[in-house]
Each structure stands twice: as C-alpha cells, then as structure tokens.
Design an enzyme around this catalytic site. Structure first.
Site, PDB file in Angstrom:
ATOM      1  N   HIS A   1       0.813  -1.223   0.000  1.00 53.62           N
ATOM      2  CA  HIS A   1       0.000   0.000   0.000  1.00 53.62           C
ATOM      3  C   HIS A   1       0.843   1.267   0.000  1.00 53.62           C
ATOM      4  O   HIS A   1       0.331   2.348  -0.286  1.00 53.62           O
ATOM      5  CB  HIS A   1      -0.941  -0.006   1.211  1.00 53.62           C
TER       6      HIS A   1
ATOM      7  N   ASP B   1       3.622   9.316  -1.244  1.00 54.35           N
ATOM      8  CA  ASP B   1       2.400   8.628  -0.824  1.00 54.35           C
ATOM      9  C   ASP B   1       2.189   7.455  -1.766  1.00 54.35           C
ATOM     10  O   ASP B   1       2.372   7.613  -2.987  1.00 54.35           O
ATOM     11  CB  ASP B   1       1.205   9.591  -0.928  1.00 54.35           C
TER      12      ASP B   1
HETATM   13  P1  ADQ Z   1      -2.918   6.484   4.378  1.00 55.89           P
HETATM   14  O1  ADQ Z   1      -1.501   6.893   4.522  1.00 55.89           O
HETATM   15  O2  ADQ Z   1      -3.725   6.449   5.604  1.00 55.89           O
HETATM   16  O3  ADQ Z   1      -3.068   5.070   3.634  1.00 55.89           O
HETATM   17  P2  ADQ Z   1      -4.767   7.778   2.376  1.00 55.89           P
HETATM   18  O4  ADQ Z   1      -4.697   6.980   1.144  1.00 55.89           O
HETATM   19  O5  ADQ Z   1      -4.892   9.238   2.120  1.00 55.89           O
HETATM   20  O6  ADQ Z   1      -3.511   7.587   3.313  1.00 55.89           O
HETATM   21  O7  ADQ Z   1      -6.017   7.301   3.188  1.00 55.89           O
HETATM   22  C1  ADQ Z   1      -6.428   7.989   4.324  1.00 55.89           C
HETATM   23  C2  ADQ Z   1      -7.869   7.629   4.637  1.00 55.89           C
HETATM   24  O8  ADQ Z   1      -8.135   8.091   5.939  1.00 55.89           O
HETATM   25  C3  ADQ Z   1      -8.850   8.308   3.689  1.00 55.89           C
HETATM   26  O9  ADQ Z   1      -9.905   7.425   3.437  1.00 55.89           O
HETATM   27  C4  ADQ Z   1      -9.320   9.515   4.496  1.00 55.89           C
HETATM   28  O10 ADQ Z   1     -10.654   9.898   4.246  1.00 55.89           O
HETATM   29  C5  ADQ Z   1      -9.176   9.023   5.925  1.00 55.89           C
HETATM   30  N1  ADQ Z   1      -8.853  10.163   6.792  1.00 55.89           N
HETATM   31  C6  ADQ Z   1      -7.804  10.983   6.710  1.00 55.89           C
HETATM   32  N2  ADQ Z   1      -7.892  11.955   7.653  1.00 55.89           N
HETATM   33  C7  ADQ Z   1      -9.025  11.724   8.325  1.00 55.89           C
HETATM   34  C8  ADQ Z   1      -9.689  12.391   9.405  1.00 55.89           C
HETATM   35  N3  ADQ Z   1      -9.235  13.495   9.960  1.00 55.89           N
HETATM   36  N4  ADQ Z   1     -10.835  11.854   9.841  1.00 55.89           N
HETATM   37  C9  ADQ Z   1     -11.313  10.742   9.278  1.00 55.89           C
HETATM   38  N5  ADQ Z   1     -10.765  10.090   8.258  1.00 55.89           N
HETATM   39  C10 ADQ Z   1      -9.626  10.577   7.787  1.00 55.89           C
HETATM   40  C11 ADQ Z   1      -2.148   4.067   3.141  1.00 55.89           C
HETATM   41  C12 ADQ Z   1      -1.038   4.604   2.223  1.00 55.89           C
HETATM   42  C13 ADQ Z   1      -1.652   5.379   1.089  1.00 55.89           C
HETATM   43  C14 ADQ Z   1      -2.658   4.504   0.334  1.00 55.89           C
HETATM   44  C15 ADQ Z   1      -3.639   3.833   1.280  1.00 55.89           C
HETATM   45  C16 ADQ Z   1      -4.511   2.789   0.572  1.00 55.89           C
HETATM   46  O11 ADQ Z   1      -0.131   5.415   2.962  1.00 55.89           O
HETATM   47  O12 ADQ Z   1      -0.649   5.867   0.204  1.00 55.89           O
HETATM   48  O13 ADQ Z   1      -3.376   5.314  -0.577  1.00 55.89           O
HETATM   49  O14 ADQ Z   1      -2.950   3.167   2.349  1.00 55.89           O
HETATM   50  O15 ADQ Z   1      -3.740   1.824  -0.066  1.00 55.89           O
END
Ligand code: ADQ
Length: 456
Positions: free
Chosen positions: A154, A362
């Site tokens: 991921h 990311d």
């Molecule tokens: P993350 O690093 O967690 O995931 P991301 O892909 O942006 O990064 O996912 C974050 C999730 O958390 C999103 O669904 C978002 O809505 C939620 N989120 C963020 N801030 C929030 C808040 N304040 N309150 C509630 N929800 C919140 C890891 C990898 C990424 C990859 C994903 C999926 O680091 O690069 O895209 O896995 O594979």
C-alpha cells in the site's frame, strides 16, 4: 472455486472497521469465496495463547492472534513503522535501525505464517497486505505451501539506492520474490522494484509484468487502488454531509475554503503546505481575507515521537501565519487535530473550492479520489495534487505540483482560486471518469485475475 485467504496486520473482525477502503475490498472478496482472514487481534498480552482466536462472521473465518509487548514493539512500532515506513517514504534520515527489531519482525511474520499453512487447502489463494508482512511469502513457502500467494504493497516502493539503505534489503527482496504476484500502487514503484532486482540479481524483465529472478518467475505489476466511488458520491449529499457543510459555512462567512485532510504523518508534507499558504497570503494579497485554509490532521498513534515534533512545527507555522495575516474577523489557517466521520469529510470536500493533497511521498492517496467523487457537478472544486503521490499517475487533470517548491504551490493555489467554472468542470469531469471507473472493485478484480482467482 477455491477460497481466498487474506493476511493483514489489522482485520475487519470489528464490523465498524469494514468501512475503510481496503477492508471493504477484501471483505467483499472473502464473503463471495467463503474465505479466511488472518491478522492481529489488536490485543497486547503477557503470554500469547497456543491457539489463536477463531470465529466466523457472514461466512468469513477469522483467525487472529494477540501480540506480546515485545512483539508489538519490535515488529509493529519499531521495524514496520520506524524502519520500513520511513525508508519506503524516502526518509532514511528518520529510520531507527535497531539490533533486534528485524528479528522480531521476522519472528512475527513466521509465527503468523505457521498459523496459516496448516489451515490452507488445495485450491486456496493467499492475499497478503502491506509492509508489515514483506517476509510472509518466504515463510509460507518454507511451511510447504506451493499454491498462489499475492502481495499488495500500500505504500511506495523506493528507488533501489534508497531501498539498499535497509541493512536487510537482500533478505526482504528474496522473500518478496516468493510471492507469485506482487502488486504495487504505481508504475514508478513497480519499476523501482524491478530495477533493484535487475541491477543486483541479474533479473530479467520479460514483459507483461513477468520477471525472472532467483530461478523463479514472478509477476510484478501496478494495481492502483481505488475507492468505493459511487458510495462516496452519495455520502457527499447525505444529511450528515449537508449539516457539516452548513456548520463550516458559518465559520467561512462566504470565504473560499481551501481544505487539507491527512493523517498527521511526516510523509504528508504538512509543514511545506503551511509554508506555501504563508507565501500565498504574502505574494497574492487579493487572497487575504477571502480564503480560509482548514487542515484536518488526526495524530497517528504509532509514531509518537515523530508526531510530537511535527505537531510543534505545525503549531509554530500556523501561529506565525495567523499572527502575520489574521484579522479581527479572519483566521487564515487553522488545523483540527482530530478524526471525522467519512460523511462529514464528504460534506467538507464538497464545499471546498480547493483541496490540497501535497504529500512528499504517498503510495496512492485516497483523499484525492474522495475529493473528486464528492464534488457538485455544476460547481466542482479544484484538486491540487503532489507529483509524488501515486494518484498523480492516474489523475493528471488535477493541478500537479512539486510540494517542495512552496512558492509554486502558492501560485497554484491562486490559480485554482481564479479558475473559471468552465475549466473546473472540464478538469473535474475527466478526473471523475477515472476515479469512478477505476474504483475499488476494478482494483480487486485486476489483482485477483492476475493471481488466478476467478471471482464468482
Ligand atoms: P494512508 O496513509 O492512511 O493510507 P490515504 O490513502 O490518504 O492515506 O487514506 C487515508 C484515509 O483516511 C482516507 O480514506 C481519508 O478519508 C481518511 N482520513 C484521513 N484523515 C481523516 C480524518 N481526519 N478523519 C477521518 N478520516 C480521515 C495508506 C497509504 C496510502 C494509500 C492507502 C490505501 O499510505 O498511500 O493510498 O494506504 O492503499
């Protein structure tokens, strides 16, 4: 048709955890194949019981194990989160290379593999998730399993020069080559991995994803992860979303909202983003008093020390920007260090004129995709996206920026604020088409097809 066997650190054993993107994708595949899901129970105990906890829900069999304090520390907090996470995000400077943490990491991979192998049957396919279990393929093979094993990473896979900073890079690479199919988020990640194998072990990149290395043929491809796109679009017009939009609307008082939503992590580029906001108000005075920047960033508990430093840095930057530019009735930049319900987030995305997704690195970044799906088709906002997010490969109609170039990010925010509704609609329509078609089901099917799993 055989069962699908998922292995991930956290499982969706708790029904409320099934709301996240990955959990949904895996859960749907497991319920349709009557599969099993192995992982950590979430509990830390003095002594791990000989037998794991097992239970079934909607036809899915869960097998979860507790961790000892030493396992939780060495495997999860240290090696996974303070070695692999920083190195894979190109932050070798933040890696804490300990003496024994890799041994604990390997031991936990092996212990879980030993729970899995005796429960496998002919015809099963195994699907391992993420950087916690890079060695799992090796231990499953060692245990005697010869069937298909897929792995999906991921987070990014770094360039070979950076990967080689890991003292254990060779052990990790050899174990990774024990997976039958290796999934990466982007073509760049896949190319990095294959170049590492070619340069160090004479691997041959044979086309169509096939790679020969260590006397084996494996498949390595990019499978960009998606979201539950239609569901997210619906969430953005739910009552909860509308209430959230009304609440923040009172705070905005007619100003444009520029929004950021990230877990508070150094990979997300938050200090650089705040610097860019300072430069926006400095160099583009027409934005003063007309724009409110809101950053939502809940702390990540697993990285306590780094989080503390980041928090201090963000407090200072926000304090300085608000002190320099704020006025009696205007707070230029505020950040909220907490989590929100996804429907609340969807409502905020929908009224944000600009969304800032500017990580330094990311794997994918799902916030970018959620923002796209939450927009009002008649009056969509503008996505500003880092060239270093995996999502940039698919979402080239966003305004793509280099997050280190803070002046250029400031200029791009100004450009986004001035963009005509016609251009916003044109860009958004292309983005929407991609996010809606390459959604979470598309991702899962693409991966499982290569693994040879024929979903009913
Ligand atoms: P993350 O690093 O967690 O995931 P991301 O892909 O942006 O990064 O996912 C974050 C999730 O958390 C999103 O669904 C978002 O809505 C939620 N989120 C963020 N801030 C929030 C808040 N304040 N309150 C509630 N929800 C919140 C890891 C990898 C990424 C990859 C994903 C999926 O680091 O690069 O895209 O896995 O594979």
């Amino acid at each position: 048709m055989g069962r699908l066997i998922a292995i991930s650190n956290r499982t969706a054993a708790d029904p409320s955890a099934r709301a996240g993107g990955l959990a949904v994708a895996v859960w749907e595949s497991l319920t349709s194949t009557g599969g099993m899901w192995f992982g950590w129970s979430g509990n830390i105990v003095d002594e791990v019981a000989a037998e794991p906890e097992t239970f079934s829900d909607e036809g899915v069999d869960f097998v979860v194990t507790d961790f000892t304090e030493a396992e939780h520390d060495g495997f999860y907090l240290q090696y996974a989160n303070r070695v692999i996470w920083p190195v894979f995000h190109y932050r070798v400077d933040l890696a804490h290379f300990g003496n024994t943490d890799f041994e604990t990491y390997a031991a936990v991979n092996k212990r879980i593999a030993n729970l899995v192998v005796p429960r496998l049957e002919d015809g099963d396919s195994v699907w391992v998730h993420d950087y916690h279990f890079l060695l799992m393929g090796g231990y499953l093979r060692e245990g005697g399993w010869t069937g298909p094993i897929g792995f999906f990473l991921h987070i990014p896979f770094p360039s070979p020069e950076v990967f080689q900073a890991l003292p254990e890079h060779e052990q990790i690479a050899r174990a990774m080559a024990d997976f039958s199919v290796l999934g990466f988020q982007s073509k760049t990640d896949r190319a990095n991995f294959v170049r590492y194998l070619v340069e160090n072990y004479d691997a041959a990149d044979e086309g169509d994803g096939w790679v020969s290395v260590f006397g084996r043929r494996i498949r390595a491809n990019a499978y960009p992860i998606g979201i539950e796109a239609e569901k997210f679009a619906k969430a953005a017009t739910s009552e909860t979303a509308k209430t959230a939009a009304t609440r923040i609307g009172r705070f905005l008082g007619g100003r444009n909202l520029v929004l950021g939503v990230d877990r508070m992590d150094y990979s997300k580029g938050l200090p650089q983003r705040f610097e860019a906001v300072g430069k926006l108000f400095d160099h583009f005075p027409t934005t003063r008093g007309k724009v409110s920047v809101t950053q939502i960033a809940p702390p990540s508990r697993s990285k306590v020390e780094e989080y503390r430093d980041l928090r201090i840095q963000l407090d200072e930057l926000a304090g300085r920007i608000n002190g320099d530019y704020g006025d009696l009735d205007w707070i230029p930049l505020r950040y909220l260090a907490r989590s929100y319900d996804r429907r609340v987030l969807a409502g905020l995305y929908r009224i944000a004129r600009v969304c800032l997704v500017t990580p330094l690195r990311d794997g994918m970044n799902l916030v970018a995709k959620e923002y796209v799906m939450a927009q009002d088709p008649d009056d969509p906002g503008v996505l500003i996206l880092s060239q270093f997010a995996g999502a940039a490969e698919q979402l080239s109609d966003a305004l793509i920026v280099n997050p280190h170039d803070t002046f250029s990010v400031a200029e791009t925010i100004n450009q986004a604020l001035e963009m005509t509704v016609e251009e916003r609609r044109t860009r958004w329509e292309k983005l929407r088409r991609t996010v809606a078609s390459e959604d979470i089901s598309w991702w899962r099917q693409k991966f499982l097809r290569d693994l040879g799993v024929n979903e009913a």
